[in-house]
Scaffold this motif. Structure first.
Motif, short mmCIF file in Angstrom:
data_model
loop_
_atom_site.label_atom_id
_atom_site.label_comp_id
_atom_site.label_asym_id
_atom_site.label_seq_id
_atom_site.Cartn_x
_atom_site.Cartn_y
_atom_site.Cartn_z
N LEU A 61 49.35 34.20 35.85
CA LEU A 61 47.89 34.14 35.66
C LEU A 61 47.18 34.10 37.01
CD1 LEU A 61 47.52 31.70 32.62
CD2 LEU A 61 47.42 34.21 32.62
N GLY A 62 47.70 33.31 37.93
CA GLY A 62 47.11 33.27 39.27
C GLY A 62 47.25 34.61 39.97
N HIS A 63 48.40 35.22 39.78
CA HIS A 63 48.65 36.52 40.40
C HIS A 63 47.65 37.57 39.91
CE1 HIS A 63 51.03 39.46 42.51
NE2 HIS A 63 51.18 40.18 41.41
N LEU A 64 47.33 37.54 38.63
CA LEU A 64 46.37 38.51 38.08
C LEU A 64 45.02 38.40 38.79
CD1 LEU A 64 46.98 38.24 34.21
CD2 LEU A 64 47.89 39.96 35.77
N MET A 65 44.61 37.17 39.08
CA MET A 65 43.32 36.96 39.76
C MET A 65 43.36 37.54 41.17
SD MET A 65 41.26 35.02 37.74
CE MET A 65 40.34 33.76 38.60
N LEU A 66 44.47 37.31 41.86
CA LEU A 66 44.57 37.83 43.24
C LEU A 66 44.65 39.35 43.25
CD1 LEU A 66 46.96 35.14 44.76
CD2 LEU A 66 44.50 35.41 45.16
N VAL A 67 45.34 39.92 42.27
CA VAL A 67 45.39 41.39 42.18
C VAL A 67 44.01 41.93 41.82
CG1 VAL A 67 46.36 43.32 40.87
CG2 VAL A 67 47.86 41.52 41.74
N ALA A 68 43.27 41.23 40.97
CA ALA A 68 41.89 41.64 40.67
C ALA A 68 41.08 41.70 41.96
CB ALA A 68 41.26 40.67 39.68
N ASN A 69 41.22 40.69 42.80
CA ASN A 69 40.56 40.70 44.12
C ASN A 69 40.93 41.95 44.89
OD1 ASN A 69 38.93 38.51 44.60
ND2 ASN A 69 40.54 37.25 45.52
N GLN A 70 42.21 42.25 44.91
CA GLN A 70 42.71 43.37 45.71
C GLN A 70 42.20 44.71 45.20
OE1 GLN A 70 44.63 43.14 48.61
NE2 GLN A 70 43.96 45.29 48.68
N VAL A 71 42.28 44.91 43.87
CA VAL A 71 41.85 46.22 43.35
C VAL A 71 40.34 46.39 43.48
CG1 VAL A 71 43.86 46.46 41.83
CG2 VAL A 71 41.72 45.52 40.91
N ALA A 72 39.59 45.27 43.38
CA ALA A 72 38.14 45.34 43.60
C ALA A 72 37.86 45.74 45.05
CB ALA A 72 37.50 44.00 43.27
N ASP A 74 39.88 47.37 47.06
CA ASP A 74 40.31 48.76 47.24
C ASP A 74 39.29 49.75 46.67
OD1 ASP A 74 42.61 47.79 48.41
OD2 ASP A 74 43.89 48.14 46.67
N ALA A 75 38.58 49.31 45.62
CA ALA A 75 37.56 50.18 44.99
C ALA A 75 36.21 50.08 45.71
CB ALA A 75 37.41 49.80 43.52
N GLY A 76 36.14 49.24 46.74
CA GLY A 76 34.91 49.14 47.53
C GLY A 76 33.90 48.15 47.02
N VAL A 77 34.32 47.26 46.08
CA VAL A 77 33.38 46.28 45.52
C VAL A 77 33.92 44.85 45.69
CG1 VAL A 77 32.38 47.92 43.88
CG2 VAL A 77 34.33 46.53 43.17
N GLY A 78 34.67 44.63 46.76
CA GLY A 78 35.39 43.37 46.93
C GLY A 78 34.54 42.12 46.98
N ASP A 79 33.25 42.26 47.33
CA ASP A 79 32.40 41.07 47.37
C ASP A 79 31.29 41.11 46.32
OD1 ASP A 79 30.95 43.11 48.50
OD2 ASP A 79 30.23 41.95 50.21
N LYS A 80 31.46 42.00 45.34
CA LYS A 80 30.44 42.09 44.27
C LYS A 80 31.04 42.71 43.00
CE LYS A 80 28.69 45.99 47.00
NZ LYS A 80 29.37 45.62 48.24
N PHE A 81 31.75 41.89 42.27
CA PHE A 81 32.34 42.37 41.02
C PHE A 81 32.38 41.20 40.02
CE2 PHE A 81 35.90 40.71 43.47
CZ PHE A 81 36.67 40.04 42.55
N ARG A 82 32.63 41.55 38.76
CA ARG A 82 32.74 40.54 37.70
C ARG A 82 34.11 40.66 37.06
NH1 ARG A 82 27.97 40.72 33.60
NH2 ARG A 82 26.97 39.58 35.30
N LEU A 83 34.71 39.51 36.72
CA LEU A 83 35.94 39.48 35.93
C LEU A 83 35.59 39.04 34.53
CD1 LEU A 83 38.74 37.70 38.03
CD2 LEU A 83 38.35 40.14 37.67
N VAL A 102 37.91 44.20 35.57
CA VAL A 102 37.28 44.12 36.89
C VAL A 102 36.14 45.14 36.87
CG1 VAL A 102 37.59 44.35 39.38
CG2 VAL A 102 39.50 43.56 37.94
N ILE A 103 34.92 44.63 36.90
CA ILE A 103 33.74 45.49 36.68
C ILE A 103 32.81 45.39 37.89
CG2 ILE A 103 31.71 45.84 35.21
CD1 ILE A 103 33.38 44.43 32.96
N GLY A 104 32.37 46.53 38.39
CA GLY A 104 31.46 46.53 39.54
C GLY A 104 30.92 47.91 39.81
N GLY A 105 30.20 48.01 40.92
CA GLY A 105 29.67 49.30 41.33
C GLY A 105 28.26 49.54 40.84
#
Ligand code: AMP
Length: 113
Positions: A61-72, A74-83, A102-105
């Motif tokens: 579960l913790g890993h999923l959160m960190l991967v969410a950070n990473q993919v956000a 990588d998608a260019g929304v690392g400091d502005k997204f919603r989980l 992981v929603i943003g943009g």
């Protein structure tokens, strides 16, 4: 637990636009995106709903959160997204394999529906 489309994606039996994968999880683009960035992060372990997780799932579960950070990032929304995690049909869950949206943009409204 019955097999879901996400289990088929994990086994590469169904197509997906995969953006990240490791031993514990996978991330792929949502096929009906609600924003310019809409990625699903799922555990490879088939946990149906968040409420079905237990203490033994703490690491994944913790890993999923960190991967969410990473993919956000990588998608260019690392400091502005919603989980988002929809837990159960009444909360809008339609695929019963735990997933983080992981929603943003775009500008996101609050509260959600
Ligand atoms: P939820 O309603 O929280 O269960 O979210 C399920 C999400 O999975 C929805 O946003 C769907 O658009 C998405 N989805 C369903 N099937 C697929 C698929 N084969 N590939 C990618 N995304 C999918």
């Amino acid at each position: 637990m019955t097999d879901t489309i996400f289990s088929k994606i994990i086994r590469k039996e169904a197509p997906a636009n995969i953006v990240y994968e490791d031993d514990l999880c996978m991330a792929f683009k949502d096929m009906f995106p609600c924003a310019p960035v809409h990625i699903l992060v799922i555990p490879k372990k088939p946990i149906p709903r968040l409420c079905d997780a237990s203490a033994e799932d703490k690491t994944v579960l913790g890993h999923l959160m960190l991967v969410a950070n990473q993919v956000a990032a990588d998608a260019g929304v690392g400091d502005k997204f919603r989980l988002v995690v929809n837990n159960g049909a009444d909360a809008g869950q339609s695929v019963f394999h735990l997933h983080l949206h992981v929603i943003g943009g775009r500008r996101l409204q609050w509260p959600p529906g």
